[in-house]
Design a protein around this motif. Sequence first.
Motif, mmCIF file in Angstrom:
data_model
loop_
_atom_site.group_PDB
_atom_site.id
_atom_site.type_symbol
_atom_site.label_atom_id
_atom_site.label_comp_id
_atom_site.label_asym_id
_atom_site.label_seq_id
_atom_site.Cartn_x
_atom_site.Cartn_y
_atom_site.Cartn_z
ATOM 1 N N PHE A 40 0.794 -1.214 0.000
ATOM 2 C CA PHE A 40 0.000 0.000 0.000
ATOM 3 C C PHE A 40 0.837 1.280 0.000
ATOM 4 N N GLU A 41 2.146 1.151 0.146
ATOM 5 C CA GLU A 41 2.990 2.339 0.226
ATOM 6 C C GLU A 41 3.146 3.024 -1.128
ATOM 7 N N SER A 42 3.312 2.262 -2.177
ATOM 8 C CA SER A 42 3.508 2.831 -3.502
ATOM 9 C C SER A 42 3.005 1.838 -4.543
ATOM 10 N N ARG A 43 2.566 2.363 -5.639
ATOM 11 C CA ARG A 43 2.119 1.471 -6.713
ATOM 12 C C ARG A 43 3.289 0.894 -7.488
ATOM 13 N N PHE A 44 4.500 1.346 -7.189
ATOM 14 C CA PHE A 44 5.676 0.886 -7.898
ATOM 15 C C PHE A 44 6.467 -0.181 -7.146
ATOM 16 N N THR A 45 5.964 -0.649 -6.027
ATOM 17 C CA THR A 45 6.658 -1.732 -5.332
ATOM 18 C C THR A 45 6.398 -3.035 -6.068
ATOM 19 N N ILE A 46 7.309 -3.967 -5.916
ATOM 20 C CA ILE A 46 7.172 -5.258 -6.601
ATOM 21 C C ILE A 46 5.896 -5.967 -6.166
ATOM 22 N N GLN A 47 5.572 -5.892 -4.874
ATOM 23 C CA GLN A 47 4.373 -6.559 -4.375
ATOM 24 C C GLN A 47 3.105 -5.968 -4.991
ATOM 25 N N SER A 48 3.033 -4.650 -5.115
ATOM 26 C CA SER A 48 1.823 -4.055 -5.684
ATOM 27 C C SER A 48 1.722 -4.323 -7.187
ATOM 28 N N ILE A 49 2.853 -4.406 -7.859
ATOM 29 C CA ILE A 49 2.821 -4.738 -9.294
ATOM 30 C C ILE A 49 2.342 -6.184 -9.485
ATOM 31 N N ALA A 50 2.842 -7.093 -8.668
ATOM 32 C CA ALA A 50 2.400 -8.486 -8.747
ATOM 33 C C ALA A 50 0.906 -8.592 -8.437
ATOM 34 N N LEU A 51 0.459 -7.906 -7.407
ATOM 35 C CA LEU A 51 -0.952 -7.945 -7.029
ATOM 36 C C LEU A 51 -1.839 -7.354 -8.123
ATOM 37 N N THR A 52 -1.400 -6.267 -8.716
ATOM 38 C CA THR A 52 -2.165 -5.651 -9.800
ATOM 39 C C THR A 52 -2.330 -6.612 -10.968
ATOM 40 N N HIS A 53 -1.276 -7.313 -11.321
ATOM 41 C CA HIS A 53 -1.370 -8.258 -12.440
ATOM 42 C C HIS A 53 -2.198 -9.480 -12.076
ATOM 43 N N ILE A 54 -2.151 -9.901 -10.833
ATOM 44 C CA ILE A 54 -2.996 -11.024 -10.410
ATOM 45 C C ILE A 54 -4.468 -10.659 -10.579
ATOM 46 N N PHE A 55 -4.831 -9.441 -10.203
ATOM 47 C CA PHE A 55 -6.228 -9.034 -10.337
ATOM 48 C C PHE A 55 -6.606 -8.708 -11.785
ATOM 49 N N THR A 56 -5.744 -7.980 -12.505
ATOM 50 C CA THR A 56 -6.137 -7.557 -13.850
ATOM 51 C C THR A 56 -6.102 -8.701 -14.858
ATOM 52 N N ILE A 57 -5.023 -9.428 -14.902
ATOM 53 C CA ILE A 57 -4.953 -10.545 -15.850
ATOM 54 C C ILE A 57 -5.736 -11.737 -15.301
ATOM 55 N N GLY A 58 -5.525 -12.026 -14.023
ATOM 56 C CA GLY A 58 -6.129 -13.215 -13.430
ATOM 57 C C GLY A 58 -7.628 -13.161 -13.320
ATOM 58 N N MET A 59 -8.163 -12.021 -13.021
ATOM 59 C CA MET A 59 -9.624 -11.933 -12.901
ATOM 60 C C MET A 59 -10.251 -11.295 -14.136
ATOM 61 N N MET A 60 -9.849 -10.071 -14.415
ATOM 62 C CA MET A 60 -10.545 -9.331 -15.463
ATOM 63 C C MET A 60 -10.306 -9.901 -16.860
ATOM 64 N N ALA A 61 -9.072 -10.212 -17.197
ATOM 65 C CA ALA A 61 -8.798 -10.714 -18.550
ATOM 66 C C ALA A 61 -9.427 -12.086 -18.772
ATOM 67 N N PHE A 62 -9.377 -12.953 -17.759
ATOM 68 C CA PHE A 62 -9.986 -14.276 -17.935
ATOM 69 C C PHE A 62 -11.499 -14.171 -18.125
ATOM 70 N N VAL A 63 -12.157 -13.299 -17.385
ATOM 71 C CA VAL A 63 -13.601 -13.129 -17.555
ATOM 72 C C VAL A 63 -13.914 -12.539 -18.928
ATOM 73 N N MET A 64 -13.123 -11.551 -19.360
ATOM 74 C CA MET A 64 -13.364 -10.946 -20.671
ATOM 75 C C MET A 64 -13.170 -11.948 -21.803
ATOM 76 N N LEU A 65 -12.133 -12.768 -21.711
ATOM 77 C CA LEU A 65 -11.891 -13.745 -22.777
ATOM 78 C C LEU A 65 -12.983 -14.806 -22.814
ATOM 79 N N GLY A 66 -13.437 -15.241 -21.656
ATOM 80 C CA GLY A 66 -14.548 -16.200 -21.623
ATOM 81 C C GLY A 66 -15.827 -15.596 -22.175
ATOM 82 N N ALA A 67 -16.094 -14.355 -21.821
ATOM 83 C CA ALA A 67 -17.299 -13.689 -22.322
ATOM 84 C C ALA A 67 -17.240 -13.479 -23.828
ATOM 85 N N LEU A 68 -16.077 -13.123 -24.339
ATOM 86 C CA LEU A 68 -15.945 -12.949 -25.791
ATOM 87 C C LEU A 68 -16.227 -14.247 -26.535
#
Length: 160
Positions: free
Chosen positions: A43-71
């Motif tokens: 939570f300290e910065s969006r540029f930490t390795i942990q926040s980058i990993a978490l962002t990709h887990i949510f964006t690719i892991g959740m949002m992209a998978f749902v979008m590809l299935g819906a398409l």
Amino acid sequence: MNFSGLSLDQAPPISAPLRFFLTAPFFGFLGAIFLLIADSAVFESRFTIQSIALTHIFTIGMMAFVMLGALQQMLPVLASVTLPSALNVARSSHVLILTGLMSMAYGLLFTQKIVLFIASALLLLGFLIIIIAIIIALLSAKYLTPTIIAMMMSVGLVLV
């Protein structure tokens, strides 16, 4: 309403989109567990390795998978087209994106550059397989409705 382009008889096998839909909650759960055990650096910065990993887990892991299935479900209904080799495209792209995302999270969290390189290649290949299949399917659409044009534009912008 104009229903001239709608078709319900060309739906892909249920396992094609379902694999993407079932993977999304797994990554939501994984991201939530990661938030519980991570330190405050997330939570300290969006540029930490942990926040980058978490962002990709949510964006690719959740949002992209749902979008590809819906398409995969929407293309046969809205555009009256099917993905070429829908089940093979779904299997290969799902495995590549899933493996690439897990490798990316591991590589980021444990600072493994070679794993990050492999993850990038896997993600690129996985997304390219399904995006090219969607483009091929959309180019064979008989009717150009505003929805199909919007789909073509969005898929085209993914490549930019």
